[in-house]
Design an enzyme around this catalytic site. Structure first.
Site, PDB file in Angstrom:
ATOM      1  N   HIS A  59       0.874  -1.172   0.000  1.00  0.00           N
ATOM      2  CA  HIS A  59       0.000   0.000   0.000  1.00  0.00           C
ATOM      3  C   HIS A  59       0.906   1.215   0.000  1.00  0.00           C
ATOM      4  O   HIS A  59       1.709   1.407   0.906  1.00  0.00           O
ATOM      5  CB  HIS A  59      -0.917   0.036   1.227  1.00  0.00           C
ATOM      6  N   CYS A  60       0.789   2.037  -1.026  1.00  0.00           N
ATOM      7  CA  CYS A  60       1.634   3.228  -1.144  1.00  0.00           C
ATOM      8  C   CYS A  60       0.935   4.395  -0.461  1.00  0.00           C
ATOM      9  O   CYS A  60      -0.102   4.864  -0.928  1.00  0.00           O
ATOM     10  CB  CYS A  60       1.883   3.540  -2.622  1.00  0.00           C
ATOM     11  N   LYS A  61       1.520   4.863   0.635  1.00  0.00           N
ATOM     12  CA  LYS A  61       0.884   5.971   1.352  1.00  0.00           C
ATOM     13  C   LYS A  61       1.021   7.288   0.596  1.00  0.00           C
ATOM     14  O   LYS A  61       0.227   8.189   0.794  1.00  0.00           O
ATOM     15  CB  LYS A  61       1.440   6.089   2.772  1.00  0.00           C
ATOM     16  N   ASN A  64      -1.741   6.948  -1.849  1.00  0.00           N
ATOM     17  CA  ASN A  64      -2.964   6.557  -1.152  1.00  0.00           C
ATOM     18  C   ASN A  64      -3.710   5.495  -1.958  1.00  0.00           C
ATOM     19  O   ASN A  64      -4.909   5.611  -2.208  1.00  0.00           O
ATOM     20  CB  ASN A  64      -3.865   7.762  -0.866  1.00  0.00           C
TER      21      ASN A  64
END
Length: 186
Positions: A59-61, A64
């Site tokens: 999950h790429c913060k 998002n």
């Protein structure tokens, strides 16, 4: 047909007995859940997005968004493009620094001319450019490390999630082999 009625009753009884004997939660998780939910191997539920992601990578913060098989290629192109952009900015900034330092008289004339809304002094330009290049080198390091990390993952054929789980397992095994932590004694 009485034969069909009896066999369907037997199946129901067998399922009930298996659920009771195996324990409802364990049976549900091990046997029924994968069958009823048709989840592909390598998929994972992301708690942040609350989505099931096919071939979950991470999950790429910053985006998002989850990265998986549907968008991994786009993610890698984005990282590559950002790295190229940062390298291009460093190249342009380095050229401007070289110009401002080696062609001092021309730089002073151009920067202090009326071409710009406010006259810009050469020393301030060089100082601002030095800060810009320093920030660019830091950004290039970070994005370059991300780019190289994903190249390594692609070469190994694993996902970011697989890598993290592997590192966690290796750390757990090393801690267990080392005695599991002190506790003081004495």
């Amino acid at each position: 047909t009485p034969h069909l009625f009896i066999s369907s009753r037997i199946i129901v009884v067998v399922v009930v007995v298996v659920v009771v004997v195996a324990g409802s939660q364990a049976f549900w998780v091990i046997v029924l859940h994968p069958v009823l939910h048709n989840v592909a191997r390598g998929s994972k539920h992301c708690r942040t997005c609350d989505k099931c992601v096919l071939h979950f990578d991470h999950h790429c913060k910053w985006l998002n968004n989850c990265v998986g098989s549907k968008n991994y290629q786009s993610f890698f192109v984005l990282v590559s493009t950002v790295l190229f952009q940062v390298l291009a900015q460093l190249t342009a900034g380095s050229f401007l620094m070289w110009w401002a330092v080696t062609k001092r008289d021309v730089a002073i004339e151009v920067l202090e001319s009326n071409r710009y809304p406010k006259a810009l002094h050469r020393d301030s330009f060089v100082a601002a450019l030095a800060v810009y290049l320093f920030a660019g080198v830091g950004l290039c390091y970070l994005v370059g490390e991300l780019f190289c990390f994903h190249l390594i993952l692609i070469n190994r054929g694993i996902t970011t999630y697989d890598y993290i789980i592997g590192q966690r397992d290796a750390t757990s095994k090393a801690a267990a082999a080392g005695g599991g932590g002190g506790g003081g004694g004495g």
